[in-house]
Design a protein around this motif. Sequence first.
Motif, PDB file in Angstrom:
ATOM      1  N   LYS A 138       0.831  -1.205   0.000  1.00  0.00           N
ATOM      2  CA  LYS A 138       0.000   0.000   0.000  1.00  0.00           C
ATOM      3  C   LYS A 138       0.867   1.257   0.000  1.00  0.00           C
ATOM      4  O   LYS A 138       0.554   2.246  -0.664  1.00  0.00           O
ATOM      5  N   VAL A 187       0.330  -0.446  -5.585  1.00  0.00           N
ATOM      6  CA  VAL A 187       0.238  -1.681  -6.352  1.00  0.00           C
ATOM      7  C   VAL A 187       0.724  -1.487  -7.783  1.00  0.00           C
ATOM      8  O   VAL A 187       1.370  -2.361  -8.374  1.00  0.00           O
ATOM      9  N   SER A 202      -6.946  -4.681  -0.581  1.00  0.00           N
ATOM     10  CA  SER A 202      -5.735  -4.555  -1.393  1.00  0.00           C
ATOM     11  C   SER A 202      -5.481  -5.814  -2.223  1.00  0.00           C
ATOM     12  O   SER A 202      -4.840  -5.749  -3.281  1.00  0.00           O
ATOM     13  N   GLN A 245      -7.247  -5.355  -5.359  1.00  0.00           N
ATOM     14  CA  GLN A 245      -6.514  -4.365  -6.143  1.00  0.00           C
ATOM     15  C   GLN A 245      -5.318  -5.008  -6.846  1.00  0.00           C
ATOM     16  O   GLN A 245      -4.999  -4.677  -7.991  1.00  0.00           O
TER      17      GLN A 245
END
Length: 524
Positions: A212, A216, A249, A252
């Motif tokens: 983070k 990414v 995440s 993501q």
Amino acid sequence: MVFRGKPSKFCERCRERRLRCDLQQPSCNSCIRVGAACTGYRDTINIRISDQTDFVRTKALAKTRSPLKQRCVGEPKVKLKVRHLPQDLLTLGRDMFFTYYVSDFSRTWDFLYNYLDPRSAPKYLTLSIEAVSLAFLSHQVSSETARDLGRRKYCQALREINIALQNSTTAKAASTFEGALLLDLFEKIMKSALEINTSGHAHIEGALTLVKLRGVESFKEGTELRALMGLSLNATICSLSTGRVVDPSIRQIRVHAAQFVNTDYPKWKLSGLMLDITDLAAEMRKGFMTAEERITKSEYFDRKLEIVATEASPAWTYERKSLSDPDGARMVPAGFPRVYDVYPDRMITQMWNVLRIARILLCEEIIQSCSESCDPEVAAQCNRANTAILTLVQEIVASVLQMTDCDLVAKDKLPIGSTGKQHSHSIPHILDVYILIFSLYVVAWSKSCPQSAVDWSLKHLQHIADHFAIKEAAVILNILRKQKREERISPWDRVFGQLSNAPKDIWMQSAYSQGHDMDSTPSE
């Protein structure tokens, strides 16, 4: 074998400086005087081998008192290549780790090739590689010296990486993220299956934080992306074991990775469904869903997995072979088809069985929820789930013999010249067998599995523990024997909570989920 002279027991610092080491415990006086951390003293019995690569495969036959002796039956003649390489535990560990784990077992770690020369790596990453290599060596040859030295290297690496995290620039460096992954792998290798709990995921959470922080989108196609996908798998399994929904995440990461991989590949589809199943498991654990809701959602994802299996060819292919009547009666559970399957490699075997395991757990949830439902129409869903479990168990059983039956089906995996009981097992063969442990556990755990298959799975776990000397099989066998079928708890709590993060990635490798496996990018 070439005698290279009696190796010194002195600690690393004294050897490098050609000092006389007094071998005192816990630290030599030379290191104490300068305030340096003493690395401990070398195990000179385990390091007198001239060929590092062949050491891994032949140590059991080359040394009569080697810990690997327990993995061998008889003593076939093995031709050794003679090369002259520096001999110490660190070198042995690095050679073994890179040869058999990085090169063969899991492509997630191929970023480590950038650091083959320790001079090209930050200190914390070099220490992390050394710690993991020693842990892997310790696990393979039961070396307490390697284990203790690995722990010291781990502590040093932890201190160094914490220092690196204090600087905003080094915190965003790829090597810092990679160091966190290595520290997590070290803990998985060094801890027993029963020691893994919710407190054992700190490095995974730390690595996600670094992702983070770095962003990414900064991870590039190739080794960086494979490492990132490996983290996403580990984090998903951590969520399963702790009963939490998947970290945003992770999704993501998949959105970013989808730009570079073949999203039609069955492995990609399977890993995506596992995120949804993880969230479903977390939702069910809260206890607010009705039986009918659990049935509907479990059946939905089971059908999705069934579609992945149907569309898997030609990417995932395997060959079904028949057993003769005498062989079949001995090698498969009573009442099962007398067949076995041969897969192209370990990864495809693992992928199929991961899919089957997930479906068995979903079908078990359907059957359990049907028993709690007042709707008479759920009987058809219950029958479908029972039929699916029987088919899935048969397929898992058929995948085992290619790895474990050294007398017939897996005979080609044995060293050249092996006859009958006179054989040893290579490290790749041991790793092939390793990926089966979790599948056999689920077969024996399933309430809806035929008793003949349960007994067969228990027998095979015992065979793996005894014949291949894989201690995790004995650990899991002990769990199965202690728990009574009528007292079993939720499959999500027991299966994923206790075993998904077992050492050497039984689940990931992928396998300790390895483990082997699900941890490289789907485009391979």
